[in-house]
Design a protein around this motif. Structure first.
Motif, PDB file in Angstrom:
ATOM      1  N   ARG A 138     -12.489  -1.617  -4.489  1.00  0.00           N
ATOM      2  CA  ARG A 138     -12.415  -0.184  -4.174  1.00  0.00           C
ATOM      3  C   ARG A 138     -10.963   0.221  -3.882  1.00  0.00           C
ATOM      4  N   VAL A 139     -10.711   1.524  -3.943  1.00  0.00           N
ATOM      5  CA  VAL A 139      -9.367   2.063  -3.736  1.00  0.00           C
ATOM      6  C   VAL A 139      -9.234   2.535  -2.286  1.00  0.00           C
ATOM      7  N   LEU A 140      -8.255   1.996  -1.587  1.00  0.00           N
ATOM      8  CA  LEU A 140      -7.993   2.370  -0.200  1.00  0.00           C
ATOM      9  C   LEU A 140      -7.410   3.778  -0.149  1.00  0.00           C
ATOM     10  N   VAL A 141      -7.835   4.583   0.826  1.00  0.00           N
ATOM     11  CA  VAL A 141      -7.343   5.957   0.984  1.00  0.00           C
ATOM     12  C   VAL A 141      -6.710   6.096   2.365  1.00  0.00           C
ATOM     13  N   VAL A 142      -5.442   6.520   2.401  1.00  0.00           N
ATOM     14  CA  VAL A 142      -4.700   6.664   3.657  1.00  0.00           C
ATOM     15  C   VAL A 142      -4.083   8.060   3.729  1.00  0.00           C
ATOM     16  N   ALA A 143      -4.344   8.771   4.830  1.00  0.00           N
ATOM     17  CA  ALA A 143      -3.691  10.058   5.076  1.00  0.00           C
ATOM     18  C   ALA A 143      -2.524   9.839   6.026  1.00  0.00           C
ATOM     19  N   SER A 144      -1.434  10.580   5.822  1.00  0.00           N
ATOM     20  CA  SER A 144      -0.236  10.335   6.616  1.00  0.00           C
ATOM     21  C   SER A 144       0.662  11.556   6.675  1.00  0.00           C
ATOM     22  N   ALA A 145       1.473  11.599   7.756  1.00  0.00           N
ATOM     23  CA  ALA A 145       2.517  12.618   7.857  1.00  0.00           C
ATOM     24  C   ALA A 145       3.855  12.104   7.343  1.00  0.00           C
ATOM     25  N   GLY A 146       3.929  10.801   6.997  1.00  0.00           N
ATOM     26  CA  GLY A 146       5.203  10.300   6.485  1.00  0.00           C
ATOM     27  C   GLY A 146       5.373   8.796   6.545  1.00  0.00           C
ATOM     28  N   ASN A 147       5.655   8.266   7.749  1.00  0.00           N
ATOM     29  CA  ASN A 147       5.988   6.848   7.868  1.00  0.00           C
ATOM     30  C   ASN A 147       4.832   5.926   7.490  1.00  0.00           C
ATOM     31  N   THR A 148       3.609   6.317   7.856  1.00  0.00           N
ATOM     32  CA  THR A 148       2.445   5.512   7.493  1.00  0.00           C
ATOM     33  C   THR A 148       2.285   5.474   5.981  1.00  0.00           C
ATOM     34  N   ALA A 149       2.517   6.614   5.340  1.00  0.00           N
ATOM     35  CA  ALA A 149       2.423   6.684   3.878  1.00  0.00           C
ATOM     36  C   ALA A 149       3.431   5.743   3.231  1.00  0.00           C
ATOM     37  N   ARG A 150       4.647   5.743   3.754  1.00  0.00           N
ATOM     38  CA  ARG A 150       5.679   4.888   3.176  1.00  0.00           C
ATOM     39  C   ARG A 150       5.327   3.416   3.360  1.00  0.00           C
ATOM     40  N   ALA A 151       4.848   3.073   4.550  1.00  0.00           N
ATOM     41  CA  ALA A 151       4.516   1.671   4.832  1.00  0.00           C
ATOM     42  C   ALA A 151       3.362   1.178   3.970  1.00  0.00           C
ATOM     43  N   PHE A 152       2.267   1.931   3.919  1.00  0.00           N
ATOM     44  CA  PHE A 152       1.127   1.499   3.108  1.00  0.00           C
ATOM     45  C   PHE A 152       1.488   1.466   1.630  1.00  0.00           C
ATOM     46  N   SER A 153       2.271   2.438   1.169  1.00  0.00           N
ATOM     47  CA  SER A 153       2.685   2.451  -0.240  1.00  0.00           C
ATOM     48  C   SER A 153       3.473   1.201  -0.582  1.00  0.00           C
ATOM     49  N   GLN A 154       4.412   0.834   0.298  1.00  0.00           N
ATOM     50  CA  GLN A 154       5.248  -0.337   0.050  1.00  0.00           C
ATOM     51  C   GLN A 154       4.416  -1.614   0.037  1.00  0.00           C
ATOM     52  N   VAL A 155       3.564  -1.778   1.044  1.00  0.00           N
ATOM     53  CA  VAL A 155       2.757  -2.996   1.156  1.00  0.00           C
ATOM     54  C   VAL A 155       1.780  -3.121  -0.015  1.00  0.00           C
ATOM     55  N   CYS A 156       1.118  -2.023  -0.363  1.00  0.00           N
ATOM     56  CA  CYS A 156       0.147  -2.070  -1.461  1.00  0.00           C
ATOM     57  C   CYS A 156       0.842  -2.241  -2.803  1.00  0.00           C
ATOM     58  N   SER A 157       1.987  -1.614  -2.974  1.00  0.00           N
ATOM     59  CA  SER A 157       2.763  -1.771  -4.209  1.00  0.00           C
ATOM     60  C   SER A 157       3.198  -3.219  -4.392  1.00  0.00           C
ATOM     61  N   ASP A 158       3.698  -3.832  -3.329  1.00  0.00           N
ATOM     62  CA  ASP A 158       4.197  -5.208  -3.401  1.00  0.00           C
ATOM     63  C   ASP A 158       3.081  -6.231  -3.610  1.00  0.00           C
ATOM     64  N   ASN A 159       1.854  -5.859  -3.162  1.00  0.00           N
ATOM     65  CA  ASN A 159       0.750  -6.825  -3.208  1.00  0.00           C
ATOM     66  C   ASN A 159      -0.377  -6.409  -4.163  1.00  0.00           C
ATOM     67  N   ASN A 160      -0.074  -5.404  -5.008  1.00  0.00           N
ATOM     68  CA  ASN A 160      -0.987  -4.976  -6.073  1.00  0.00           C
ATOM     69  C   ASN A 160      -2.367  -4.571  -5.533  1.00  0.00           C
ATOM     70  N   ILE A 161      -2.367  -3.751  -4.473  1.00  0.00           N
ATOM     71  CA  ILE A 161      -3.605  -3.263  -3.871  1.00  0.00           C
ATOM     72  C   ILE A 161      -3.749  -1.778  -4.218  1.00  0.00           C
ATOM     73  N   PRO A 162      -4.831  -1.367  -4.892  1.00  0.00           N
ATOM     74  CA  PRO A 162      -5.008   0.047  -5.262  1.00  0.00           C
ATOM     75  C   PRO A 162      -5.053   0.945  -4.021  1.00  0.00           C
TER      76      PRO A 162
END
Length: 428
Positions: A129-153
């Motif tokens: 399944r695809v993880l869904v995260v709402a953010s005002a900024g820093n959380t978005a950047r962190a989850f994007s980086q971690v998921c991008s680096d580890n191939n997590i949708p």
């Protein structure tokens, strides 16, 4: 390097019923009253792993099944410059961000990485399944980086006005998609947008404060401090938007007491908010478990006026069992509020005295410490933990070229859940 899946169960903070985590549970399935659930770890005395494990050096007290690449743990050190300026003999700074000289290598410059590596480590490697995260900024950047680096949708929902927070060392992996609420909207609007995806089996809600992995990832800041200091601090300072980090600090404190090697005190928790957006401060000072009434338009306007936009959650986990109200009461804590002008001066002072740039939210925490000293909430001889939740961006951007992510979709608040699901599904 690998880690073994952590053995833990879940506890309802209202009823204290303990039950098995049957998979991505965010609440007690047998009780629908508002309450957080808390992880109860089989291992009562933590064994700290080496720094090469990154955030997973604290894996004994993280609800994770695997170790992802690229993580870094928070770094705690005894302050010299700021401590001298404030007349403090035992000020410890727990720093999350980019500061290689101190051993801090968080590529997104934010402690939100502690959440992302824990939450994504809780996900099964076989999850489709695809993880869904709402953010005002820093959380978005962190989850994007971690998921991008580890191939997590992943789908990130963020206000369009906050897109400038999505900067990275390199282009994101195509497994990460960015959707936006339109200009003039705030974090609450992004949360509402993300919630519309929950009706589809393709997507899974990350859970925010309800996710034990998020809170226990944040709690590693306190574990870092206790390991360096050798005991539980007397007082804890952090700026808050949702209050989740302060709840996490309290929960980590309880585990350290149970461990038996770090003392038995409960830290005085002193969170802080950025004026004029202070809903939790206002409720606490009014002695109210419930947040005080705030018109939706008023909340949006106030949220857009603060210099630390990451502190702008209009629906924080304040009132429910195990939430911020409860942990402040249990810790005999208090609340501070800080203006834009005050936090700007504090950021400059920290950079001058400690030698590193910090984010506006961290500046709010610095001011709250200064005010609390002045008001006698803490004393100069106490052991104080100052949670600097992000910094080093100026230095990072001088050192590396970076790219900004763009929105894959901008969606009106009027879009129905079916429309949002169709449009976002088409991105994958």
């Amino acid at each position: 390097m690998e880690i073994n899946p952590t053995n833990y169960r879940l506890e309802n903070c209202l009823t204290h019923r303990v039950f098995d985590d049957t998979g991505w549970l965010m609440a007690d399935p047998e009780d629908n009253r508002p309450a957080l659930v808390r992880a109860v770890y089989e291992k009562k005395q933590i064994e700290f792993k080496g720094p090469e494990y990154g955030i997973y050096r604290f894996a004994d007290w993280l609800p994770v099944s695997r170790m992802l690449k690229g993580s870094c743990a928070p770094v705690t050190y005894k302050s010299q410059g700021l401590a001298k300026k404030l007349g403090l003999s035992n000020l410890y700074i727990t720093y999350s961000g980019w500061w290689p000289e101190k051993g801090a290598f968080m590529n997104t410059c934010s402690f939100k990485e502690t959440e992302a590596y824990s939450v994504c480590g809780r996900l099964s490697a076989h999850n489709k399944r695809v993880l869904v995260v709402a953010s005002a900024g820093n959380t978005a950047r962190a989850f994007s980086q971690v998921c991008s680096d580890n191939n997590i949708p992943l789908v990130i929902a963020i206000p369009e006005d906050n897109l400038n927070a999505l900067w990275f060392k390199e282009q994101l992996n195509s497994c990460v998609k960015v959707i936006c609420s339109p200009k003039g909207s705030d974090y609450f609007d992004a949360i509402a947008l993300a919630a519309k995806l929950n009706a589809s089996e393709m997507f899974m809600e990350e859970g925010g404060a309800k996710n034990v992995a998020r809170r226990d990832g944040m709690g590693t800041t306190v574990l870092s401090a206790a390991q360096v200091i050798g005991h539980i601090p007397d007082a804890y300072f952090q700026a808050v938007g949702s209050g989740t980090g302060t709840i996490a600090a309290y929960e980590a404190n309880l585990r350290l007491v149970q461990d038996g090697r770090f003392g038995n005190n409960i830290m005085n928790l002193i969170p802080s908010q950025n004026v004029p957006f202070t809903p939790m401060y206002d409720a606490w000072k009014a002695g109210s478990r419930a947040l005080l009434p705030m018109d939706e338009n008023e909340g949006r306007i106030k949220a857009l006026q603060i210099k630390a936009p990451v502190l702008s959650n209009r629906k924080p986990p304040y009132s429910l069992a195990g939430g911020l109200y409860d942990v402040l009461a249990a810790s005999k804590g208090d609340f501070q509020k800080v203006t834009n002008g005050e936090l700007t001066e504090a950021c400059d002072m920290f950079e001058e005295l400690e030698g590193r740039d910090i984010y506006s939210a961290a500046g709010v925490a610095v001011v709250s410490l200064i005010k609390s000293l002045r008001e006698g909430l803490v004393t100069p001889d106490q052991t104080i933990m100052l949670n600097i939740t992000g910094g080093g961006e100026k230095c990072f951007k001088k050192e590396f070229n970076y790219v900004n992510a763009k929105a894959d979709l901008i969606l009106s608040p009027e879009c129905s859940p079916a429309e949002v699901i169709d449009k976002v599904t088409a991105l994958f």
